[in-house]
Write an enzyme that holds these catalytic residues in place. Structure first.
Site, PDB file in Angstrom:
ATOM      1  N   GLY A 156       0.804  -1.215   0.000  1.00  0.00           N
ATOM      2  CA  GLY A 156       0.000   0.000   0.000  1.00  0.00           C
ATOM      3  C   GLY A 156       0.836   1.263   0.000  1.00  0.00           C
ATOM      4  O   GLY A 156       0.286   2.369   0.070  1.00  0.00           O
ATOM      5  N   ASN A 205      -4.427  -2.265   1.287  1.00  0.00           N
ATOM      6  CA  ASN A 205      -4.434  -1.621  -0.030  1.00  0.00           C
ATOM      7  C   ASN A 205      -5.617  -2.164  -0.837  1.00  0.00           C
ATOM      8  O   ASN A 205      -5.809  -3.361  -0.929  1.00  0.00           O
ATOM      9  CB  ASN A 205      -3.098  -1.967  -0.718  1.00  0.00           C
ATOM     10  CG  ASN A 205      -2.973  -1.322  -2.097  1.00  0.00           C
ATOM     11  OD1 ASN A 205      -3.911  -0.712  -2.600  1.00  0.00           O
ATOM     12  ND2 ASN A 205      -1.796  -1.458  -2.674  1.00  0.00           N
ATOM     13  N   SER A 208      -4.086  -4.253  -4.005  1.00  0.00           N
ATOM     14  CA  SER A 208      -2.799  -4.797  -3.588  1.00  0.00           C
ATOM     15  C   SER A 208      -2.339  -5.861  -4.568  1.00  0.00           C
ATOM     16  O   SER A 208      -3.107  -6.735  -4.972  1.00  0.00           O
ATOM     17  CB  SER A 208      -2.965  -5.396  -2.196  1.00  0.00           C
ATOM     18  OG  SER A 208      -1.755  -5.939  -1.781  1.00  0.00           O
ATOM     19  N   GLY A 435       4.572  -5.773  -1.363  1.00  0.00           N
ATOM     20  CA  GLY A 435       5.313  -5.098  -0.293  1.00  0.00           C
ATOM     21  C   GLY A 435       5.304  -5.897   0.984  1.00  0.00           C
ATOM     22  O   GLY A 435       4.566  -6.886   1.139  1.00  0.00           O
TER      23      GLY A 435
HETATM   24  N1  LIG Z   1       1.454   8.653  -6.524  1.00  0.00           N
HETATM   25  C1  LIG Z   1       0.213   8.390  -6.110  1.00  0.00           C
HETATM   26  N2  LIG Z   1      -0.756   9.291  -6.315  1.00  0.00           N
HETATM   27  C2  LIG Z   1      -1.995   9.050  -5.925  1.00  0.00           C
HETATM   28  N3  LIG Z   1      -2.386   7.933  -5.301  1.00  0.00           N
HETATM   29  C3  LIG Z   1      -1.473   6.985  -5.050  1.00  0.00           C
HETATM   30  C4  LIG Z   1      -0.136   7.166  -5.471  1.00  0.00           C
HETATM   31  N4  LIG Z   1       0.553   6.069  -5.130  1.00  0.00           N
HETATM   32  C5  LIG Z   1      -0.338   5.231  -4.530  1.00  0.00           C
HETATM   33  N5  LIG Z   1      -1.556   5.792  -4.486  1.00  0.00           N
HETATM   34  C6  LIG Z   1      -2.756   5.187  -3.923  1.00  0.00           C
HETATM   35  O1  LIG Z   1      -2.370   4.171  -3.074  1.00  0.00           O
HETATM   36  C7  LIG Z   1      -2.936   2.939  -3.449  1.00  0.00           C
HETATM   37  C8  LIG Z   1      -1.977   1.836  -3.236  1.00  0.00           C
HETATM   38  O2  LIG Z   1      -0.907   1.977  -4.076  1.00  0.00           O
HETATM   39  P1  LIG Z   1      -0.165   0.734  -4.685  1.00  0.00           P
HETATM   40  O3  LIG Z   1       0.801   1.261  -5.633  1.00  0.00           O
HETATM   41  O4  LIG Z   1      -1.136  -0.244  -5.140  1.00  0.00           O
HETATM   42  O5  LIG Z   1       0.565   0.165  -3.429  1.00  0.00           O
HETATM   43  P2  LIG Z   1       1.570  -1.068  -3.397  1.00  0.00           P
HETATM   44  O6  LIG Z   1       1.740  -1.539  -4.780  1.00  0.00           O
HETATM   45  O7  LIG Z   1       2.773  -0.516  -2.813  1.00  0.00           O
HETATM   46  O8  LIG Z   1       0.912  -2.049  -2.539  1.00  0.00           O
HETATM   47  C9  LIG Z   1      -3.289   3.086  -4.883  1.00  0.00           C
HETATM   48  O9  LIG Z   1      -4.397   2.302  -5.189  1.00  0.00           O
HETATM   49  C10 LIG Z   1      -3.609   4.565  -4.993  1.00  0.00           C
HETATM   50  O10 LIG Z   1      -4.954   4.804  -4.601  1.00  0.00           O
HETATM   51 MG   LIG Z   2       1.337  -3.245  -5.592  1.00  0.00          MG
END
Ligand SMILES: Nc1ncnc2c1ncn2[C@@H]1O[C@H](COP(=O)(O)OP(=O)(O)O)[C@@H](O)[C@H]1O
Ligand SMILES: [Mg+2]
Length: 1152
Positions: A156, A205, A208, A435
């Site tokens: 997340g 998330n 996720s 993650g």
């Molecule tokens: N740069 C960003 N700008 C806006 N929202 C973001 C950004 N990065 C993450 N988010 C929000 O956070 C959520 C989780 O991000 P994600 O990339 O899926 O996390 P991870 O892959 O690290 O588990 C996304 O669904 C989005 O809503």
């Molecule tokens: Mg991810």
């Protein structure tokens, strides 16, 4: 610090050399050794970019943590917080990007932003993920260095988003064109597909990633994308059958149900209602802000773009539907006689539908759910499954189906996006892996996920903290060690081949005898008890016996990112990843090509009795490969931090962030950066790059490279504190120094370029000049040749003219001489001839004289002799000899005349006028008489030949001649015309039958004449008939007789003397026929008609018909007398005489 590791590679020298000119274009950042030390960045800014926007301009907090003063945890967190509060989610530690998840969309990813960051130096603008992407891309493109983007952080924290941002940035700045765009689009569109099948909502998330993903994007030498390769790492497949509270199954299930059309759902035998499916946790089927239906459309579209065929997409959905429906199969216990428990499917409807969907024989699948066949070498044992086992089998099938489908999808996408060429590719790898996770209940999956994160942390530490510090020591640079936590020990706890947790788990799984999760835990307790990072209640000398937070069935690992407690339950099963062979065989038998492909081991022909590798060992191996792969590339770090646990915007949880900062080792990272050197490079490439700045080293330095660099730096008067000499590399502290070097180099390169240009231009001009000169000589020689040729030609022709004149003159002279000679000769000849002539004539004269004299003598002699003879004989014949001689001679002459006349006689034609000439005058009268007699004789001869008919004709002709000769101009023309009389053959022409019948006498003349109308002088055709007693006039067309005049009533015929056919027939006054008056005719046979009329009248009436020839005569028309007057010379109507009535009394006939 990535540059250091990479620049240390031997290939770099070459790259730098080749890149010498190219890099100038790419600017400083393209050097790949961008001085990113913040402190130095400040100096650099002051020195170089005062006017430019930079990291420090309008900066909220500090853009690069290296600049932070003082540096401690509080200031670090505060700086992050301050920036986060002002929407500055990115912060640098040197070249590492820290990214805070904003949990809301920020307007910082627009195309304008892309343009802003494109081709700009890393420090030029405020920190951004685009700056890092740009840096990596340019380094790849311009320096030929393979790159990898390592994105780490908790679940997340924003890793997946970050990876997508990197990809979209690269896609935006790299090459364009139809083909390239398609590649880009396919690469980008692989994300939604994989996310739909591999992502799920977790408590951490909403989207996720439940699988690890590493994507290599491949570029050609120009930096245009060619394709890509995706590797996937262990999908969390347990989620398919069970989800922790508050979480969802994989997105695709919900997407199909919400977004699938009625038709599609019907085909897949699905219903829209989530609650109908046991595998879909009910808690949070709907997620706020997520539109499953819309996402489904996106996914389908993406699948299409990536290149899935319609039937493939359909097959994929069928498998998904089958998985979903598998969850609805339920079993009930059934006791068998032998006391064994047996299970039975409660409701076979669902099974039937699954079988229909997948083309599996229902009985086969049903049997696979009730029996398990174990094969060992030759034996084959079948046991029944109890209810629990049946459920296990069902879930195992569902999980396997889904996870294999996922792997198939990745393979299929790879097929579409793989580069189509075999040329050497540059690679940019983007790693987005699940993650670090800490849930309430953590199982095998979390263990695996966290192990993976440990490894990533390890590589980060290796490359940034450890390697850098070790390099200083290796290179003999004075260095105070900076402490940091190295998680290698944790990695070892998990992956050690002998005593690692994964190894032990494998051991347990392979061990014969009863194996349960508890026996596994026991084993862990035995082996790992003393490990610092392992905790468990049960360990022998447990330090944790009193730790009530640690249940008996769990063990705890102190990960780099925190302690995680793992429920041991399910570890063995999940590691085994066992799917009963009956099921895989049932699947292989499916009449569904995709499902069949997914279970190749189900093929009875390929039965492999060896156990497949366990899930843990597979994962360990693939992670090891990944790590090796990453180590060959230039790493770029994005460290994602999540500001709160609530997925909420604007909330910055200090403690949570602090925790992440700590375990990520960010502070240590800053410290190492601050204490170290901004730039390092082996001596050779360094010398190669800057040698042009010093006379001694340019163009060649013969000694060792290190000495060369020393000479160079001394020559440039770089302060000693600015650099250090390592064993194999030069270390430069300040980027300012590097910038200075670069500036000087740039300046020098310009000078060198000018020099090269100068020399080149000189060379070019010289060669050009030489060429021109050469050409000029060639042209001149050709021209001279030409001119000489012309001159020669002229002289030659003049010579020829002069020659010809001289020759002419000579020839003429010669001619003259020859002529003179010839004339002389001729004169001589002439004179000679004259002389000879004179001689000859004199001789001739003399001879003639002599001859004449002789002749005269002879004549005189003859006369004398005659005289003598006559004197002597006179007395004998002088009396009658004279008369006799003359009679004889006359007789002889007359004889000769007649004999000659016989031969000279003319022809017998009476008109032949020839007559031989008279030979002697005295025969003149005889000759004429003879001529007359001969003519009469031959006329008689001619006449004797005539027939009676001819005689008659000639009589008529004679009559005509008497009447008209020399009187009428028409006459001579008529002489040659034979008189035919009956021109109209009345007896033969049936048209005139009536006329013929009316005339019973012999017809002398039957001819068409023009009867002149007295009123206007115009002519009317009439048939003119002359018989022995009458003149008849009849109508030419009908043959009706118009008038009949007895010959006795014709008194006179008048006509002109001219060459016309007009004639008037005058009638006796008072006769019966004269009622209408005289007739005026014109005819082509006037002479014949007049002659015949005259002859007939004479023979019938014995009276001579009066024929008057006059150019003016009177004609009696009824009462009036009209004068007919003939005028000559009218040519108006050609040769035809015309008749015109001039007035009452005058008819004028114009004769040509
Ligand atoms: N740069 C960003 N700008 C806006 N929202 C973001 C950004 N990065 C993450 N988010 C929000 O956070 C959520 C989780 O991000 P994600 O990339 O899926 O996390 P991870 O892959 O690290 O588990 C996304 O669904 C989005 O809503
Ligand atoms: Mg991810």
């Amino acid at each position: 610090m990535k540059s250091r590791t990479v620049l240390a590679k031997p290939g770099c020298m070459v790259i730098l050399l080749i890149g010498l000119m190219m890099e100038e274009r790419a600017g400083l950042a393209a050097l790949g050794c961008s001085p990113r030390d913040g402190r130095q960045g400040r100096e650099r800014k002051m020195a170089k970019m005062e006017a430019k926007t930079s990291l420090l301009d309008n900066m909220i907090g500090v853009g690069d943590m290296v600049l932070l003063e003082p540096l401690n945890e509080d200031t670090f967190i505060n700086n992050l917080k301050k920036r986060f509060d002002h929407n500055e989610i990115y912060t640098y530690i040197g070249s590492v990007v820290i990214s805070l998840n904003p949990y809301r969309s920020l307007p910082i990813y627009s195309p304008e932003k892309v343009e802003e960051y494109r081709n700009r130096n890393f420090y030029e603008l405020s920190p951004h993920i685009f700056a890092l992407s740009d840096e990596a891309y340019r380094s790849l493109r311009d320096q030929d260095k393979d790159q990898c983007i390592l994105i780490t952080g908790e679940s997340g924290a924003g890793k997946t988003e970050a990876s997508k941002l990197v990809m979209s940035y690269v896609a935006a700045v790299c090459g364009k064109g139809a083909e390239v765009n398609q590649v880009k689009e396919q690469l980008l569109q692989s994300n939604p597909v994989l996310e739909a099948f591999g992502n799920a909502k977790t408590v951490r998330n909403d989207n996720s990633s439940r699988f690890g993903k590493y994507m290599d994007i491949e570029f050609d030498f120009k930096g245009d994308p060619l394709g890509g390769v995706i590797s996937n790492y262990l999908l969390e497949k347990s989620r398919v059958v069970k989800q922790p509270r508050g979480e969802r199954n994989f997105h695709i299930f919900y997407q199909i149900l919400s977004g699938g059309s009625e038709d599609l759902l019907c085909k897949l035998k699905l219903e829209q209602d989530f609650s109908r499916y046991n595998y879909l946790g009910l808690d949070s089927a709907r997620v706020n802000g997520v539109d499953d239906a819309a996402n489904f459309r996106t996914v389908r579209n993406a699948m299409q773009i990536v290149g899935f065929m319609d039937h493939e997409t359909q097959s994929v959905f069928e498998v998904v539907a089958a998985v979903l429906k598998l969850g609805n199969i339920e079993f009930k216990p059934e006791s068998r006689v032998n006391g064994l428990d047996e299970s039975k499917i409660k409701d076979k409807n669902e099974l039937k539908e699954i079988c229909e969907l997948t083309g599996i024989d229902q009985s086969v699948l049903e049997r696979a759910f009730s029996f398990r066949t174990v094969e060992a070498k030759q034996e084959k044992v079948s046991t029944t499954l109890n209810v629990a086992q049946a459920y296990y089998a069902r879930d195992a099938l569902a999980k396997n189906l889904y996870s294999r489908l996922f792997s198939w999808l990745v393979t299929r996408i790879n097929e579409s996006i793989k580069a189509q060429t075999k040329v050497r590719k540059k690679v940019m790898g983007v790693l987005d892996i699940y993650g670090f996770e800490i849930f309430e209940e953590n199982s095998f999956e979390q263990f695996i996920i966290n192990y993976c994160n440990e490894k990533l942390q390890q590589i980060f530490i290796e490359l940034t903290l450890k390697e850098e510090q070790e390099e200083y020591i290796r290179e003999g640079i004075e260095w105070t060690h900076i402490e940091y936590f190295n998680n290698a020990i944790i990695c070892d706890l998990i992956e050690n081949n002998q005593s690692g947790i994964l190894a032990m788990l494998d051991e347990e799984c392979l061990r014969p005898g009863t194996v349960t999760d508890d026996t596994f835990l026991e084993k862990l307790n035995q082996i790992c008890a003393t490990h610092q990072h392992f905790e468990s209640r049960m360990s022998k000398c447990s330090r944790f016996l009193n730790d009530t937070s640690l249940p008996h069935c769990c063990f705890r690992i102190q990960h780099y990112a925190g302690k995680v407690m793992y429920q041991v339950e399910g570890f063995v099963d999940k590691n085994n990843d066992l799917l009963y062979r009956d099921l895989s065989q049932a699947m292989w038998k499916a009449n569904h090509s995709l499902i069949k492909d997914l279970f190749p081991e189900g093929n009875p022909a390929k039965i492999n009795l060896k156990r497949p590798p366990t899930a843990g060992s597979q994962f360990k191996a693939s992670v090891a490969t990944l790590m090796k792969n990453l180590q060959t590339k230039n790493p770029n770090y994005i460290r994602c931090i999540k500001p709160n646990d609530k997925k909420a915007a604007h909330i910055f949880n200090d403690a949570l962030v602090c925790h992440q900062v700590r375990y990520l080792g960010l502070l240590e990272n800053v410290r190492v950066r601050r204490a170290g050197y901004a730039f390092r490079q082996p001596y050779e490439p360094c010398l190669e790059r800057y040698k042009m700045l010093c006379k001694q080293t340019w163009p060649h330095w013969r000694g060792p490279a290190r000495d060369g660099v020393e000479v160079l730096f001394n020559d440039l008067e770089i302060p000693e504190e600015e650099y250090s000499f390592g064993r194999s590399k030069i270390f430069i502290r300040n980027p300012r120094t590097l910038f200075k070097l670069e500036d000087l180099r740039k300046q020098r390169l310009e000078d060198l370029a000018t020099l090269i240009q100068k020399i080149y231009r000189g060379w070019k001009c010289r060669t050009h000049f030489l060429l021109m000169k050469k050409s000029q000589i060639v042209i001149a020689s050709w021209y001279r040749r030409y001119a000489q040729q012309k001159k020669y030609q002229k002289i030659k022709s003049s010579a020829i003219v002069v020659q010809s004149y001289i020759r002419g003159w000579k020839a003429r002279k010669l001619l003259r001489e020859l002529k003179h000679q010839k004339r002389c000769n001729k004169a001589v000849t002439t004179i000679a001839a004259y002389w000879h002539g004179t001689q000859a004539r004199r001789e001739l004269k003399r001879l003639k004289e002599e001859a004449r004299r002789k002749h005269a003598v002879a004549v005189i002699w003859a006369y004398w002799l005659g005289l003598k003879v006559r004197r002597e004989y006179r007395k004998f014949f002088r009396a009658n000899a004279g008369r006799k001689i003359s009679e004889f001679i006359l007789q002889k002459i007359i004889q000769k005349y007649f004999l000659e006349m016989k031969n000279k006689m003319p022809s017998l034609s009476p008109v032949d006028k020839n007559w031989p000439a008279r030979p002697y005058l005295f025969l003149d009268s005889t000759h004429n008489e003879l001529k007359r007699i001969f003519h009469l004789w031959r006329c008689k001869k001619y006449r004797d030949q005539f027939t009676d008919q001819q005689k008659l004709v000639y009589e008529e002709k004679l009559e005509a001649s008497e009447l008209f000769k020399d009187k009428k101009a028409l006459y001579p023309a008529s002489v040659g015309q034979p008189f035919q009389g009956a021109y109209l053959e009345i007896s033969k022409n049936p048209k005139y039958k009536k006329l013929k019948d009316a005339v019973d006498e012999k017809i002398i003349i039957a001819e068409v004449v023009n009867k002149i109308n007295r009123a206007n002088g115009k002519a009317t055709s009439r048939i003119f008939l002359l018989t022995n007693s009458n003149v008849l006039l009849a109508d030419q067309k009908s043959g009706n007789i118009k008038s009949e005049v007895p010959l006795g009533d014709v008194t006179k015929v008048s006509m002109s003397s001219q060459n016309d056919g007009f004639f008037a027939v005058h009638l006796k006054e008072g006769s019966g026929a004269a009622g209408k008056g005289d007739f005026l005719f014109s005819s082509d046979h006037l002479i014949e008609m007049a002659t015949k009329l005259y002859r007939t009248t004479l023979s019938q009436t014995k009276q001579k018909l009066n024929i008057e020839i006059s150019d003016e005569f009177l004609v009696q028309f009824r009462q009036d007398k009209v004068c007919v007057k003939f005028i000559q010379g009218n040519q108006r109507n050609g040769n035809v005489p015309t008749c015109k009535r001039k007035n009452n009394r005058l008819l004028e006939v114009a004769v040509p």
